[in-house]
Design a protein around this motif. Structure first.
Motif, PDB file in Angstrom:
ATOM      1  N   ILE A 137       0.841  -1.202   0.000  1.00 24.49           N
ATOM      2  CA  ILE A 137       0.000   0.000   0.000  1.00 24.49           C
ATOM      3  C   ILE A 137       0.868   1.239   0.000  1.00 24.49           C
ATOM      4  CG2 ILE A 137      -1.611   1.332   1.420  1.00 24.49           C
ATOM      5  CD1 ILE A 137      -2.896  -1.348   2.140  1.00 24.49           C
ATOM      6  N   LEU A 138       1.966   1.159   0.718  1.00 23.92           N
ATOM      7  CA  LEU A 138       2.885   2.291   0.731  1.00 23.92           C
ATOM      8  C   LEU A 138       3.418   2.577  -0.666  1.00 23.92           C
ATOM      9  CD1 LEU A 138       5.201   2.175   3.847  1.00 23.92           C
ATOM     10  CD2 LEU A 138       3.729   4.034   3.059  1.00 23.92           C
ATOM     11  N   GLN A 139       3.722   1.499  -1.381  1.00 23.42           N
ATOM     12  CA  GLN A 139       4.298   1.688  -2.722  1.00 23.42           C
ATOM     13  C   GLN A 139       3.244   2.024  -3.759  1.00 23.42           C
ATOM     14  OE1 GLN A 139       7.499  -0.352  -4.115  1.00 23.42           O
ATOM     15  NE2 GLN A 139       8.133  -1.285  -2.194  1.00 23.42           N
ATOM     16  N   ASN A 140       2.031   1.483  -3.553  1.00 24.76           N
ATOM     17  CA  ASN A 140       0.934   1.759  -4.498  1.00 24.76           C
ATOM     18  C   ASN A 140      -0.219   2.393  -3.727  1.00 24.76           C
ATOM     19  OD1 ASN A 140       2.098   0.157  -6.812  1.00 24.76           O
ATOM     20  ND2 ASN A 140       1.923  -1.400  -5.210  1.00 24.76           N
ATOM     21  N   PRO A 141      -0.117   3.680  -3.459  1.00 24.27           N
ATOM     22  CA  PRO A 141      -1.127   4.270  -2.585  1.00 24.27           C
ATOM     23  C   PRO A 141      -2.505   4.398  -3.257  1.00 24.27           C
ATOM     24  CG  PRO A 141       0.398   5.935  -3.354  1.00 24.27           C
ATOM     25  CD  PRO A 141       0.903   4.640  -3.876  1.00 24.27           C
ATOM     26  N   ASP A 142      -2.568   4.266  -4.569  1.00 32.70           N
ATOM     27  CA  ASP A 142      -3.895   4.441  -5.177  1.00 32.70           C
ATOM     28  C   ASP A 142      -4.465   3.118  -5.678  1.00 32.70           C
ATOM     29  OD1 ASP A 142      -1.527   5.303  -6.446  1.00 32.70           O
ATOM     30  OD2 ASP A 142      -2.609   5.376  -8.329  1.00 32.70           O
ATOM     31  N   SER A 143      -4.226   2.055  -4.962  1.00 32.83           N
ATOM     32  CA  SER A 143      -4.826   0.786  -5.359  1.00 32.83           C
ATOM     33  C   SER A 143      -5.820   0.345  -4.297  1.00 32.83           C
ATOM     34  CB  SER A 143      -3.730  -0.269  -5.515  1.00 32.83           C
ATOM     35  OG  SER A 143      -4.333  -1.520  -5.577  1.00 32.83           O
ATOM     36  N   ASP A 144      -7.091   0.252  -4.697  1.00 34.29           N
ATOM     37  CA  ASP A 144      -8.095  -0.164  -3.722  1.00 34.29           C
ATOM     38  C   ASP A 144      -8.078  -1.680  -3.532  1.00 34.29           C
ATOM     39  OD1 ASP A 144      -8.851  -0.464  -6.263  1.00 34.29           O
ATOM     40  OD2 ASP A 144     -10.871   0.319  -6.056  1.00 34.29           O
ATOM     41  N   ARG A 145      -7.501  -2.385  -4.518  1.00 33.16           N
ATOM     42  CA  ARG A 145      -7.499  -3.840  -4.401  1.00 33.16           C
ATOM     43  C   ARG A 145      -6.594  -4.307  -3.261  1.00 33.16           C
ATOM     44  NH1 ARG A 145      -6.056  -6.359  -9.840  1.00 33.16           N
ATOM     45  NH2 ARG A 145      -5.086  -4.327 -10.115  1.00 33.16           N
ATOM     46  N   LEU A 146      -5.501  -3.572  -3.050  1.00 33.88           N
ATOM     47  CA  LEU A 146      -4.616  -3.917  -1.945  1.00 33.88           C
ATOM     48  C   LEU A 146      -5.349  -3.798  -0.619  1.00 33.88           C
ATOM     49  CD1 LEU A 146      -1.231  -2.360  -3.003  1.00 33.88           C
ATOM     50  CD2 LEU A 146      -1.733  -4.742  -2.553  1.00 33.88           C
ATOM     51  N   TRP A 147      -6.121  -2.710  -0.525  1.00 34.31           N
ATOM     52  CA  TRP A 147      -6.923  -2.519   0.691  1.00 34.31           C
ATOM     53  C   TRP A 147      -7.870  -3.686   0.870  1.00 34.31           C
ATOM     54  CZ3 TRP A 147      -6.451   0.703   4.615  1.00 34.31           C
ATOM     55  CH2 TRP A 147      -5.655   1.856   4.436  1.00 34.31           C
ATOM     56  N   LYS A 148      -8.447  -4.066  -0.239  1.00 31.64           N
ATOM     57  CA  LYS A 148      -9.433  -5.141  -0.172  1.00 31.64           C
ATOM     58  C   LYS A 148      -8.751  -6.423   0.316  1.00 31.64           C
ATOM     59  CE  LYS A 148     -12.420  -8.012  -2.680  1.00 31.64           C
ATOM     60  NZ  LYS A 148     -12.375  -8.895  -3.822  1.00 31.64           N
ATOM     61  N   ALA A 149      -7.556  -6.663  -0.235  1.00 32.52           N
ATOM     62  CA  ALA A 149      -6.826  -7.863   0.175  1.00 32.52           C
ATOM     63  C   ALA A 149      -6.546  -7.821   1.667  1.00 32.52           C
ATOM     64  CB  ALA A 149      -5.521  -7.971  -0.593  1.00 32.52           C
ATOM     65  N   LYS A 150      -6.211  -6.633   2.140  1.00 32.75           N
ATOM     66  CA  LYS A 150      -5.902  -6.480   3.552  1.00 32.75           C
ATOM     67  C   LYS A 150      -7.146  -6.772   4.398  1.00 32.75           C
ATOM     68  CE  LYS A 150      -3.497  -3.175   6.387  1.00 32.75           C
ATOM     69  NZ  LYS A 150      -3.128  -1.776   6.493  1.00 32.75           N
TER      70      LYS A 150
END
Lengths: 896, 151
Positions: free
Chosen positions: A723-736
């Motif tokens: 998330i730090l490296q890709n701050p504009d990805s909502d999918r990472l949030w979703k994975a989290k």
């Protein structure tokens, strides 16, 4: 003793004592004169003055009589008078001090009252009675209270009374609106009658009254009176007679109506309208036809030139009795020889072809400017005669394009294989003629319409000729190309496929290398009847020969050949030839591979890919990816479980394309799925994340590997890092969030969702997470609204709402939401799968089949949906049919 | 003597200010003419008690010739008719206090009282009634036997 400060201050000027503190006085005893307020005081003084005045006047008179005036007294009187005058001019408030009121004022007030007293004599009895009552103030509150109570009291009314009232009201139901309306009308017409010079207006009013408001005019008698007066004042106007007759007719008084109209016929015989009305009335009142005929004949004696009367008299004849009808029309033509309508009727009645020809000849003679006659005549005649007639027509109707149009159509009809150039020439003449006529000349849009008409009449050649001429005259160039393309699209959408085709053809002639036009032509051809596949293919060949270096033409050709023509070999040939011309083109190679794999020739497909990859290893990572994908599938099919060769290929590819995230993914997946070697997969994934830090999938995969290994903390930290490296990805949030949910930590998951939603308020996948984390359905409903609003009705949100309804066992709602989601976006595979799931569970076979059909139609466009993509892209499902994939997806979804 | 030491109210405004200026104490105003003997006597008595009642009452003097503003309102003088030798009126917080002396006129004290303590008692009674929010109090003694002042 202290001394108050106010004692040493000065009072403000003009201060009135007592007012400053609102002091009120008092009355103490009866014997002391009443003093209370200043106002009272003045009133009292007035009384005193009057007494004094009386006294003084009497005193004066006594003095003047008895003693007489000496000089001193006179002087004193004079001084007093002066003082009085002066005082009377001052304000009245000072008067009481002096205590004397001047006589003049008193007398003037008396005069005032005498006037009023006299005017009392003029008050009439009515005015007396209308004087307001002085209200009864006694026990007012009590009385009003009693009244209020009596109002609130209700009594039961017996049923008999209600029934009686109902029947009365239904019987005497008066339409007050209509009465007042008709009264207004009456007044209007009366006013109009007063102004004789405005007779036109009155007739117009009457007409409107007659035509529209019959039903509304309830009080017939009044209108009758008006109309009779109108008949008297304007007996020579037919309208007044017609109006009266109509009124009587409306009042179902037919005899009177007929009498009136007959009288009118006698008085105004020259007006055809009144005769027509008379015939109509007699017909309506079911008189026999003879009487009507007699009236018509009588009327025609006076109005020989009235076309309408003639036509009506023709209609009066028996329909089957053609001879007598013809006779009537012929008679009519005697008096009106150049009336085209009558000619038309006569020609319609005629059966014999020769007679028709003769009649047409005559008609053309009398109405030379009517093109219809010419046209029908030409259509009847044989080719040679028609030519002659056309020439005649051209001379007669100089500058009418229709002659040329007809000529061109004639030519096309007579010899089917006529050259287009000849037709084009004819149309050129037509255009010239049209241009020479300034009035009524046709614009481009009118010409297009003509082209459409000739297309629908079955003259494609003429249509072509017209269009070629239009485009020639319009001087086609790059600037107005777009407008013409639009024109063609409009024609296409109106099912004038040929017109559109001709327009495209012409444009292609001019611009053979414009790919857009070609594509549009193909799409319009595909829309047309399906039998024209050969034509489509010839056009394809033509386009390819003209634009040999455009790959999309080949691709489309091959696809159409394969799908529409069902000719896989032909498609292969096309692609092979294309591959020869366009050396090492990826798309064509991929299309070939697709063809092979669809034909289940996986070996040859992989061979093709291998050939390509080995010969052009540096072309792109996509080819490698496809190749590896196919290899994995083959490996899976052969169930050998040997991944070494595949891995070798991947390594080779990664040497060439170290930054390709897809290749990294492939490698990791191979380790993970085929070899079940977690540590190797982890190494590969972490390597991938290092080389492609912006590939979200790799990050997620890596974290899931760690999770599978049981190192939750590491998985979490990897996601945070991502998330730090890709701050504009909502999918990472979703994975989290999903990681937390799997970990059964709902509270943290909810917190994360809220945080993520703040960062991505319009992300549908986050919204779905949020909705699924809400424990109660009732709370969810409001969240639905928010979700829909912030994602502007994203299909996946619509779908998830459907899922929630399904869980809540609201089936109809769930279905409607699924359908809505599909309406919003057909490319979401998950929605399709959910709906399929739903219908297979609750719907009947028919619905299911329908759904499958529509799914197959839009299969190629489906590219969204998480589950859909994961299954569709799985190498194990490489050989699956679309339906099977749908089945797989829906199965997987229903588990979850 | 008393008419010199006691404060005089020079105008209607001063009268109003005097009535309005006290918050806790009773305001006693003597309307009358200092040159008349009866008035002189009452002034002397008022002066003599003024120091004793200073905690709950304050005494002012007002000459009705110089300040005729209240003559009508408070029936101090009827034209040329002299109704009473003097008029003592009581106010508490701008409220006119009445006292039932038994004379029939509760609005004012307009008869001679020669006993100082008696006057102090009357003033104190009125003050106590005023503090209780009463508008009318009954005087400690009945003065109905006192000759009424009439002209």
């Amino acid at each position: 003793m202290e001394r108050k400060a106010f004692l040493d201050q000065e009072p403000p000027p003009g201060y009135v004592a007592g007012i400053g503190r609102g002091a009120t006085g008092f009355t103490s005893s009866a014997d002391s004169t009443v003093f209370s307020t200043k106002q009272d005081y003045e009133d009292d003084e007035d009384d005193d003055n009057e007494d004094k005045q009386d006294f003084s006047t009497t005193d004066k008179s006594i003095l003047s009589k008895a003693i007489g005036k000496n000089g001193e007294d006179e002087e004193a009187d004079r001084i007093y008078d002066e003082i009085e005058k002066r005082l009377s001019s001052r304000k009245t408030s000072t008067l009481p001090l002096i205590g004397i009121q001047p006589d003049s004022q008193l007398s003037s007030t008396q005069e005032k009252f005498t006037d009023l007293k006299r005017s009392l004599a003029n008050v009439t009895g009515e005015e007396w009675s209308s004087l307001p009552e002085a209200g009864d103030l006694t026990r007012r509150n009590k009385r009003s209270r009693l009244l209020e109570q009596s109002r609130q009291r209700t009594y039961a009314v017996p049923d008999s009374a209600l029934i009686g009232a109902g029947s009365i009201s239904s019987l005497a139901k008066t339409n007050f609106q209509s009465i007042s309306d008709s009264r207004d009308k009456l007044l209007e017409s009366q006013l109009d009658n007063l102004l004789p010079q405005k007779s036109d207006v009155s007739t117009i009013d009457l007409e409107s009254l007659n035509s529209t408001n019959y039903a509304n005019v309830k009080n017939v008698s009044k209108v009758r009176a008006i109309l009779s007066s109108l008949r008297k004042t304007e007996p020579n106007k037919a309208t007044s007679w017609i109006a009266s007759a109509r009124l009587e007719e409306e009042a179902t008084n037919y005899t009177l109506a007929k009498d009136l109209i007959v009288e009118g016929c006698k008085i105004v015989p020259r007006d055809p309208d009144i005769w027509i009305e008379s015939i109509r009335l007699h017909q309506k009142s079911s008189d026999d036809a003879r009487l009507c005929k007699i009236i018509a004949a009588e009327g025609l004696q006076f109005n020989r030139k009235s076309e309408r009367l003639w036509i009506i008299s023709e209609e009066l004849e028996n329909i089957a009795d053609i001879t007598s009808r013809k006779r009537v029309i012929k008679k009519a033509l005697e008096s009106l020889p150049s009336n085209p309508n009558l000619w038309k009727r006569l020609i319609e009645l005629e059966d014999n072809k020769e007679d028709v020809v003769k009649l047409l000849e005559k008609a053309v003679e009398f109405c030379p400017n009517n093109w219809d006659f010419w046209e029908t005549w030409i259509n009847i005649l044989s080719y040679k005669e028609a030519k002659v007639t056309l020439n005649k027509a051209r001379k007669q109707l100089s500058g009418d394009f229709q002659v040329w149009l007809a000529a061109s159509k004639l030519e096309e009809r007579e010899n089917e294989n006529i050259e287009t150039s000849k037709l084009i020439k004819m149309m050129e003449r037509a255009f010239k003629d049209n241009a020479s006529v300034t009035e009524n000349s046709l614009g481009t849009s009118d010409w297009l319409k003509q082209a459409n008409v000739s297309e629908s009449e079955g003259f494609p050649g003429t249509c072509n000729a017209i269009i070629i001429n239009i485009l020639k005259t319009e001087d086609l160039h790059e600037d107005n190309l777009q407008s013409w393309l639009n024109e063609a699209e409009v024609a296409n959408s109106e099912t004038h496929v040929l017109t559109a085709k001709f327009i495209y053809e012409y444009i292609i002639d001019k611009f053979p290398t414009n790919i857009d036009v070609w594509l549009k032509l193909f799409s319009s051809l595909k829309k047309g009847p399906s039998s024209k596949l050969d034509e489509l293919f010839t056009y394809y060949q033509k386009s390819i020969s003209l634009n040999s270096s455009v790959e999309i033409l080949y691709l489309m050709f091959a696809k159409d050949k394969w799908i529409l023509g069902n000719d896989i070999d032909g498609a292969k040939d096309i692609l092979n030839s294309a591959a020869k011309i366009l050396d090492h083109n990826e798309n064509i190679c991929l299309a070939l591979v697709k063809l092979e794999s669809k034909a289940s020739n996986y070996a040859s497909a992989s061979k093709l890919l291998k050939q390509f990859v080995t010969s052009y290893p540096n072309s792109s990572a996509r080819m490698w990816y496809k190749y590896i994908h196919l290899l994995r599938f083959l490996n899976y099919r052969s169930s050998g479980g040997k991944t070494d060769s595949v891995l070798q290929q991947v390594e080779q590819a990664l040497i060439i394309f170290p930054d390709s995230s897809k290749l990294h993914l492939q490698k990791t997946q191979i380790y993970l799925n085929e070899d079940h070697n977690l540590s190797l997969a982890r190494d590969s994934a972490s390597l991938g994340t290092k080389s492609c830090p912006h590939c979200v999938e790799l990050w997620i995969l890596l974290s899931s590997i760690y999770e599978q290994m049981g190192v939750l903390i590491r998985a979490r930290s990897i996601l945070d890092n991502a998330i730090l490296q890709n701050p504009d990805s909502d999918r990472l949030w979703k994975a989290k969030i999903e990681l937390e949910i799997r970990n059964k930590d709902t509270i943290v998951a909810r917190q994360l969702t809220n945080k993520a939603l703040k960062a991505f308020p319009a992300s549908p996948i986050l919204w779905i997470q949020y909705l699924s984390l809400i424990p109660k359905m009732s709370q969810r409903k409001t969240a639905f609204l928010d979700a829909l609003k912030s994602t502007s009705n994203h299909p996946s949100i619509l779908m998830s709402i459907g899922v929630f309804f399904w869980i809540d066992e609201k089936y109809s709602k769930a279905k409607s939401w699924f359908e809505r989601s599909l309406l919003e976006g057909k490319n979401n595979g998950d929605s399709w799968a959910w709906l399929y799931n739903f219908t297979s569970k609750y719907g009947n076979e028919n619905d299911k089949r329908k759904l499958e059909d529509s799914f197959l139609e839009s299969f190629d466009d489906i590219n969204a949906g998480e589950m859909w993509n994961s299954i569709n892209k799985d190498f194990k499902n490489y050989d699956k049919e679309p339906k099977e994939i749908l089945q797989l997806v829906s199965d997987r979804l229903s588990k979850f | 003597m008393g008419s010199i030491f006691l404060p005089h109210l020079r105008s209607g405004w001063h009268v109003d200010q005097a009535i309005l200026s006290e918050d806790d104490r009773l305001v006693v105003i003597r309307f009358g003419r200092e040159e008349e003997s009866q008035c002189m006597i009452i002034d002397e008595i008022l002066y003599s008690i003024s120091e004793k009642i200073k905690n709950f009452a304050v005494i002012y003097l007002c000459n009705i010739d110089r300040v005729p503003d209240f003559n009508q309102m408070y029936e101090l003088e009827m034209g040329d008719r002299q109704l009473e030798p003097f008029t003592i009126m009581f106010f508490h917080r701008n409220k006119h206090m009445m006292c039932d002396f038994g004379t029939g006129n509760n609005n004012k004290l307009n008869f001679m009282i020669r006993d100082k303590q008696e006057l102090i008692d009357i003033i104190e009674t009125i003050y106590r009634g005023a503090k209780k929010g009463k508008g009318l109090v009954v005087s400690p003694r009945d003065y109905s036997s006192i000759r009424k002042f009439r002209s």
